[in-house]
Design a protein around this motif. Structure first.
Motif, short mmCIF file in Angstrom:
data_model
loop_
_atom_site.label_atom_id
_atom_site.label_comp_id
_atom_site.label_asym_id
_atom_site.label_seq_id
_atom_site.Cartn_x
_atom_site.Cartn_y
_atom_site.Cartn_z
N GLU A 1 0.83 -1.20 0.00
CA GLU A 1 0.00 0.00 0.00
C GLU A 1 0.87 1.25 0.00
OE1 GLU A 1 -3.39 2.18 2.84
OE2 GLU A 1 -2.62 0.18 3.33
N ALA A 2 0.47 2.25 -0.75
CA ALA A 2 1.07 3.59 -0.71
C ALA A 2 0.05 4.52 -0.07
CB ALA A 2 1.44 4.06 -2.10
N ARG A 3 0.50 5.30 0.91
CA ARG A 3 -0.43 6.12 1.69
C ARG A 3 0.14 7.53 1.85
NH1 ARG A 3 -1.20 3.55 7.31
NH2 ARG A 3 -2.10 1.90 6.00
N TYR A 4 -0.71 8.53 1.61
CA TYR A 4 -0.33 9.93 1.87
C TYR A 4 -1.19 10.45 3.02
CZ TYR A 4 0.08 14.97 1.55
OH TYR A 4 0.28 16.29 1.87
N ASP A 5 -0.53 10.97 4.06
CA ASP A 5 -1.19 11.49 5.25
C ASP A 5 -0.78 12.95 5.41
OD1 ASP A 5 -2.06 12.13 7.83
OD2 ASP A 5 -1.66 10.13 8.60
N TRP B 1 4.56 10.64 2.99
CA TRP B 1 4.16 9.42 2.28
C TRP B 1 4.65 8.22 3.08
CZ3 TRP B 1 1.31 9.62 -2.19
CH2 TRP B 1 1.25 10.86 -2.84
N THR B 2 3.85 7.15 3.03
CA THR B 2 4.21 5.93 3.75
C THR B 2 4.04 4.73 2.84
OG1 THR B 2 3.23 6.94 5.72
CG2 THR B 2 3.87 4.63 5.88
N ALA B 3 5.02 3.83 2.88
CA ALA B 3 4.89 2.53 2.22
C ALA B 3 4.49 1.52 3.29
CB ALA B 3 6.19 2.12 1.56
N VAL B 4 3.43 0.76 3.04
CA VAL B 4 2.92 -0.21 4.01
C VAL B 4 2.92 -1.59 3.36
CG1 VAL B 4 1.05 -0.80 5.58
CG2 VAL B 4 1.45 1.60 4.98
N VAL B 5 3.64 -2.52 3.95
CA VAL B 5 3.69 -3.89 3.47
C VAL B 5 3.02 -4.77 4.52
CG1 VAL B 5 5.15 -5.80 2.73
CG2 VAL B 5 5.83 -3.44 2.24
N GLU C 1 2.20 -5.73 9.81
CA GLU C 1 2.01 -4.51 9.03
C GLU C 1 3.25 -3.65 9.24
OE1 GLU C 1 -1.82 -2.15 8.70
OE2 GLU C 1 -0.56 -0.69 9.75
N ILE C 2 4.01 -3.47 8.18
CA ILE C 2 5.30 -2.78 8.26
C ILE C 2 5.16 -1.42 7.59
CG2 ILE C 2 7.75 -2.94 7.66
CD1 ILE C 2 7.22 -6.02 7.34
#
Length: 424
Positions: free
Chosen positions: A69-73, A87-91, A113-114
């Motif tokens: 997952e790519a996430r922008y907060d 931005w966060t990369a979530v594996v 969840e990393i």
């Protein structure tokens, strides 16, 4: 930042491409005769043509999955004072193991969840879990369940007990729950016991000061017994009594307060399953909390709890939730806060392999013993597409915030995300 953009671009593109992948083998109209089990929405409906086949290992089926997952907060610290975006990369790798027995059952769920931030790397963290649930079929009318949990993670920056350290506080939880249900006829009785241990790690501030979180470590025990009678098909009336205790490892917290407490909850309610259209539980009750420290005011108040699933059509499910509970806190001068929840969600099966979801929730936290009240609202919108048995895509949007009468803790926050997943 370039790394995160490079990751997000293919995910956003792939989320837009699944309509070109594999055409559904059946239209949504063909589900009109399919029933959903209690507690399910159209998102949970089984579609054999898109279900992962799993890997057989003797009398077990293994279901491995990995999601990227790519996430922008736009507000990673949940603060309008110290605001920052990233931005966060979530594996998220996971594995579910299901037994395939003629009698009894066992399910094991494990995963991680990393989270890796692009710029604010101190916010990096991992959430790990291992859960196991066993069902023992004692007789035709009696079933026992055993459930265990092991987990670790990092506390949310939005927690009211977040100490604003350089890094988020590490958390650990261990729990076991046992239950027995006996239904000899119209009458039924259910007993449950849950034991849970919670641990919180210390954090360091920007000044090098160590903030002690050991005074939050505690053991919680909850025992409940439910007795009921099936008034008619789809309507089970019940009475439930729950007893809870919270025992802190520290005799007093850093503020000099004794945090140990006990609680009693008595509820009268009903389990509903009306023509498989309206399903759920409603209950009214009385809740009392008694605190060991005489400085804390005891709590006695009424409760209203409900969780309803309304299958408006075979393709659309609404869920409604109303809940009241008391949560622990180490906020100075407060014994805890009473939380009132009002939430509604809608799930719509646009195609057999494309489900849209939207939800709106409002939570009011009223802190006992101090003049603080928080209003938290959250709106979520998401879509998930199953390209085939092994590949799925999704995208989501979240908008929320906190409005409080306490100074300096209001915030607003927006999050966008896109993901792709593989399963076997």
């Amino acid at each position: 930042m370039k790394l995160m953009r490079a990751l997000l671009l293919p995910l956003l593109m792939s989320s837009a491409l699944p309509v070109m992948a594999e055409e559904p083998s059946a239209t949504s109209e063909s589900v009109s005769d399919e029933r959903l089990d209690p507690g399910q929405t159209v998102k949970d409906r089984a579609h054999p043509e898109y279900a992962a086949l799993g890997i057989r290992a003797g009398s077990f089926l293994l279901y491995p999955q990995a999601k990227l997952e790519a996430r922008y907060d736009d507000n990673i610290y949940f603060s309008n004072v110290n605001r920052a975006d990233d931005w966060t990369a979530v594996v998220t790798p996971s594995l579910q193991i299901d037994s395939d027995w003629g009698r009894h059952a066992l399910t094991i769920d494990m995963g991680a969840e990393i989270n890796r931030y692009d710029e604010h790397t101190r916010e990096d963290g991992e959430t790990l879990w291992l859960n196991a649930t066993g069902r023992i079929d004692i007789s035709q009318h009696t079933v026992a369940t055993v459930h265990g949990e092991l987990g670790s993670g990092s506390e949310s920056r939005g927690s009211p007990d977040d100490a604003a350290g350089l890094k988020r506080a590490k958390t650990r939880n261990r729990a076991v729950e046992i239950g027995v249900e006996h239904r000899p006829g119209r009458f039924f009785v259910i007993g449950k016991l849950r034991l849970e241990a919670l641990d919180f790690g210390d954090v360091t501030t920007s000044l090098g000061t160590v903030i002690n979180n050991d005074d939050r470590d505690r053991n919680e025990q909850t025992a409940s017994v439910t007795g009921g009678y099936q008034m008619f098909e789809g309507f089970d009336a019940f009475v439930r009594y729950s007893r809870g205790t919270r025992e802190y490892d520290a005799a007093v917290d850093d503020g000099g307060f004794k945090r140990d407490s006990s609680s009693d909850l008595v509820e009268v309610g009903a389990d509903l399953n009306l023509s498989s259209v309206l399903i759920g539980e409603v209950a009214l009750g009385s809740l009392s909390f008694d605190y060991d420290d005489p400085a804390f005011r005891d709590i006695d108040e009424g409760t209203a709890n409900a969780l309803l699933y309304w299958h408006v059509t075979p393709l659309t499910t609404f869920t409604f939730q109303v809940a009241r509970s008391v949560s622990e806190t180490t906020t100075a001068g407060s014994s805890g806060y009473t939380s009132d929840v009002l939430a509604v969600s809608v799930y719509h099966e646009l195609l057999r392999n494309l489900v849209l979801q939207s939800s709106l929730s409002s939570v009011t936290n009223d802190y006992n013993g101090i003049a603080r009240e928080d209003e938290l609202t959250t709106f979520r919108l998401s879509a998930e597409y199953e390209a085939n048995r092994n590949l799925f895509f999704g995208a989501g949007y979240e908008n929320g915030g906190r409005d409080s009468n306490a100074p300096g803790i209001d915030y607003d926050r927006e999050v966008i995300s896109a993901w792709v997943g593989l399963r076997l």
